[in-house]
Structures are given as C-alpha cells and as structure tokens.
Design an enzyme around this catalytic site. Structure first.
Site, mmCIF file in Angstrom:
data_model
loop_
_atom_site.group_PDB
_atom_site.id
_atom_site.type_symbol
_atom_site.label_atom_id
_atom_site.label_comp_id
_atom_site.label_asym_id
_atom_site.label_seq_id
_atom_site.Cartn_x
_atom_site.Cartn_y
_atom_site.Cartn_z
ATOM 1 C CD GLU A 1 38.182 24.312 47.721
ATOM 2 O OE1 GLU A 1 39.309 24.824 47.658
ATOM 3 O OE2 GLU A 1 37.157 24.867 47.291
ATOM 4 C CG HIS B 1 33.197 22.405 46.427
ATOM 5 N ND1 HIS B 1 32.560 23.584 46.722
ATOM 6 C CD2 HIS B 1 34.531 22.636 46.565
ATOM 7 C CE1 HIS B 1 33.468 24.492 47.044
ATOM 8 N NE2 HIS B 1 34.669 23.947 46.956
ATOM 9 C CB CYS C 1 27.637 21.077 47.227
ATOM 10 S SG CYS C 1 29.168 22.015 47.504
ATOM 11 C CG ASP D 1 32.019 28.223 44.819
ATOM 12 O OD1 ASP D 1 31.140 28.422 45.684
ATOM 13 O OD2 ASP D 1 32.597 27.137 44.706
ATOM 14 C CB SER D 2 32.829 29.887 49.160
ATOM 15 O OG SER D 2 32.528 28.517 48.955
ATOM 16 C CB CYS E 1 28.332 29.439 46.008
ATOM 17 S SG CYS E 1 28.309 29.134 47.789
#
Length: 263
Positions: free
Chosen positions: A147, A185, A183, A5-6, A69
């Site tokens: 994050e 995240h 997403c 993933d990023s 992602c």
C-alpha cells in the site's frame, strides 16, 4: 468488469486482466474503509462484502465480478454466488501451479497470517502439493508495504529483507525453488522481493490464471459488443488522504478517475 479488493492488492490482478483484455472497461473497487480484512471476523466480513458489492452493482453496470482478495474469496464467494446472477471469479493461492513447476519439491507460501492459518489453504496443499514440502509464512507487514509503495512512499527494504530471511531460515528452505505469492498485494512487491530472494527462486501468483478465466467467461459478451475505447475508474468506500495519494499509481493502470461510496 468489477475488480474488488480490501485495498490496492487487486491492482496486480487488474493489470493481468488489462494485458489480456485491453478493450474491457474496468471498475476497480477498494474497501479502504474496512481495510485490512485479515483482522475481521468471518460473519462480519461476509456482511460487509455483501453490502459493498451490492452498493457497487447498483451504481455501476458490469458483466462480471472479480473478488481479487484471498480472504474475501475464501469466506464470501459462496454467499455472493448464491445471491448474485452475474459470473464471479475468486482468487485461489497458486499452490497447484507451484507444485507442478517445482523441480525440488520444496515450495514457499507467502500469504497473510489469516490465509496461512485457514483450513481452505491446508486443503489446497493436501490436494495439490501432497508430495511437496510447503514452507508457509504469514506476513501482514508486506500488505502495508505494498500500500505504501503505491502511495509513492519510500519503502523500508530492511523489513522486506527480514521477512525473506525468516522464510529462508525454515527447514529445507535451501532447496526451495518456487514461491507462491498468496496475497494479491504481494505481486506489487515482486521487484523488491526478487532483490531479497536467491535468484533461482521463481515467484508465482494467481493473476494470469484469473485473467484467463475472465477472458473465457466474457467470450460471448465481447463477441456481441461493438469495439470501443476502454475507460477505467477507481472506487473507494471512504474518502481519505491515502486514497488521494494513489492517483499517480492508478494512472499507471490507466485509471484517471476516482469515486467514493462513503459507506
């Protein structure tokens, strides 16, 4: 197995895979040097993903690659599949299961602005949710908040409440009963989102479906492999203070070792 993933969003997918396949060792890779992906051009992103994945595969022996992602899956999967011989699993927004589950026919789609705008997403809606009213909202702020949460920082819940309020202010939102977290995240913020959302709204994501797909693709490999204790490692493309601060959260996923590519 390599989960890519990023940022740290792919950990939500890694968690589902670990729950289904606890015996499988995992390399979790974050391209934090190029984060976030949603602001990058398509050709630039494809070239970057190609570089990082090839570097990772040269360093680690894996049987399967999971692109955890949405942006990278949408743009880079065709290229990667044409270049690599190992099985590759991508992420698709869970629009189909949401449309099946919804009883009111009104579903929400919470994604990054790039995913909301992408033709691929519109095609999924036309194919699987043509009879539904889909309320879409793009948010980059939720990515940053996820994050921050994993780094152990105090979250600004007013920001989450404001995003949910905007989603619920849309026409027909009073009948929404299902919300797609499109997403990787966003499932990391499931608890915070649940507190802000009405209790009757069910959140769905792609993590469980990806884990099932990985299980299916690894069936033969696992049958031929002697049982052993799984070991996990997190790999970052850049050594940063933020990456170091993730150590406690990574331990919650059974990941106690970190490596850096510096590319």
């Amino acid at each position: 197995m390599l989960v890519f993933d990023s940022g740290v969003g792919g950990l939500s997918v890694a968690r589902e895979i670990q729950q289904r396949l606890p015996q499988v060792s995992l390399v979790y890779a974050s391209d934090n040097a190029f984060f976030p992906y949603g602001t990058k051009g398509e050709s630039e992103l494809i070239a970057r993903v190609d570089l990082v994945i090839r570097t990772l595969l040269n360093r680690y022996a894996v049987d399967i690659l999971v692109i955890a992602c949405n942006t990278a899956s949408t743009l880079a999967l065709p290229h990667l599949r044409s270049q690599l011989s190992l099985p590759i699993v991508g992420v698709v927004p869970a629009i189909k299961p949401a449309a099946i589950q919804s009883k009111t026919g009104v579903i929400g789609l919470l994604a990054t602005p790039a995913t909301v705008a992408r033709p691929y997403t519109h095609e999924l809606i036309r194919e699987y949710a043509a009879n539904c009213n889909v309320i879409s909202l793009g948010s980059s702020e939720l990515v940053q908040l996820a994050e921050q949460k994993l780094r152990g920082e105090t979250l600004d819940t007013t920001a989450i409440n404001a995003i949910v309020t905007e989603l619920l202010s849309a026409r027909h939102a009073d009948r929404m009963d299902t919300l797609v977290l499109a997403c990787t995240h966003f499932p990391l913020l499931r608890e915070e989102l649940a507190k802000a959302l009405p209790a009757h709204i069910n959140m769905v994501d792609s993590g469980e479906a990806i884990a099932r797909r990985v299980d299916f693709l690894l069936t033969d490999t696992l049958q031929q492999t002697a049982p052993c204790a799984a070991t996990h490692i997190a790999v970052f493309t850049k050594a940063t203070k933020e990456a170091e601060l993730l150590a406690p959260a990574l331990a919650g996923f059974g990941i106690y070792q970190q490596d850096y590519l510096n590319i």
